[in-house]
Design an enzyme around this catalytic site. Structure first.
Site, short mmCIF file in Angstrom:
data_model
loop_
_atom_site.label_atom_id
_atom_site.label_comp_id
_atom_site.label_asym_id
_atom_site.label_seq_id
_atom_site.Cartn_x
_atom_site.Cartn_y
_atom_site.Cartn_z
CG HIS A 112 -1.65 -1.15 1.58
ND1 HIS A 112 -3.01 -1.23 1.40
CD2 HIS A 112 -1.28 -2.34 2.13
CE1 HIS A 112 -3.46 -2.40 1.80
NE2 HIS A 112 -2.43 -3.10 2.24
CD GLU A 198 -0.80 1.25 4.43
OE1 GLU A 198 -0.47 2.03 3.51
OE2 GLU A 198 -1.98 0.87 4.62
CG HIS A 234 -5.07 -1.85 -1.26
ND1 HIS A 234 -5.40 -0.82 -0.40
CD2 HIS A 234 -6.06 -2.77 -1.12
CE1 HIS A 234 -6.51 -1.12 0.24
NE2 HIS A 234 -6.94 -2.29 -0.18
CG ASP A 244 -3.06 1.66 -2.13
OD1 ASP A 244 -4.16 1.49 -2.66
OD2 ASP A 244 -2.82 1.29 -0.97
#
Length: 272
Positions: A112, A198, A234, A244
């Protein structure tokens, strides 16, 4: 004459011997005496600590320290332990998690991006907002956007900041809330069987070299425990909702630095 000389030398030696004995006795009398009434100073034993990974106890002076934790070796510091935590990550536990279904090990890694506030990651001082968000501590008055998202309950297993710092929020053995409504090859609810990572950034610019390096190191550690991992963005598992990690994420660079085989990248290495 010779006899008198011998007598004189002998007398001198006798005098020096007697004088030395007297001085030795005087020094002995003047030497400090131990105080039998004064307690001896206690010698405190060195503090013992426990390796976070293998739980062995060792003197604190011999331990490696990271993020207020102790490790007995570089190997144990730089590994995924039996509880699903990376030793050289900053641990910031999120309440937004739950247990995986029984006998389910993650076999998917989802990449992400995130920036809080949006676009302000470039000053490299906003990472703490992401940590606060995943820990439900985000101040809704600190930025207008925060008021919109402060009540959301989300998390990821890992965050990689712009400078390459690795932060872990959820054990890999537990389910983080990162994927939302999603589908991978006919399997819904990807949170059930995935690990979320992330990258601090957005879809408008490239990621940092330090982030790719940390990501490659992380995947090397995860792959030892989860050799069946496949790797997606994602947007691959939620194409109607998400973009993303975006077109600026370099999948070819990612594959080169990790050594991942093409079979484990089902959506290929082209920008998307």
């Amino acid at each position: 004459m010779f006899k008198w000389l011998l007598l004189f030398v002998g007398a001198g030696l006798l005098y020096l011997w007697i004088k030395g004995k007297k001085q030795a006795a005087l020094d002995a009398n003047n030497s400090p005496k131990p105080n039998k009434n004064k307690p001896e100073r206690a010698v405190n034993p060195e503090a013992m600590v426990q390796c976070q990974c293998c739980k062995v106890h060792l003197p604190e002076s011999e331990a490696l320290t990271f993020d207020n934790r102790f490790y007995c070796s570089q190997e144990h510091l730089h590994t995924l332990d039996s509880n699903g935590w990376i030793g050289d990550a900053q641990w910031r536990i999120s309440p937004n998690q739950d247990v995986r279904a029984e006998n389910i090990d993650p076999d998917l890694l989802v990449i992400h991006y995130i920036s809080l506030p949006p676009g302000e990651f470039r000053n490299q001082t906003s990472s703490h907002h992401i940590v606060d968000f995943f820990q439900n501590k985000l101040d809704p008055t600190a930025h207008p956007y925060f008021a919109e998202i402060a009540d959301q309950k989300v998390s990821s297993h890992f965050l990689i900041t712009r400078s390459g710092v690795l932060v872990q929020f959820v054990s890999t053995q537990n389910r983080a809330w990162h994927a939302g409504k999603s589908d991978f090859q006919g399997r819904e609810k990807c949170n059930d069987f995935s690990i979320g990572v992330e990258l601090e950034g957005d879809g408008d610019g490239p990621f940092e070299a330090a982030q790719y390096q940390t990501l490659a190191n992380l995947i090397q550690k995860l792959s030892r425990t989860y050799p069946q991992l496949q790797f997606v963005g994602h947007s691959d598992i939620a194409p109607d909702r998400k973009t993303d990690p975006g077109i600026h994420f370099d999948w070819k660079k990612f594959q080169k630095e990790t050594g991942i085989s093409a079979e484990k990248m089902p959506f290929g290495v082209d920008p998307r």
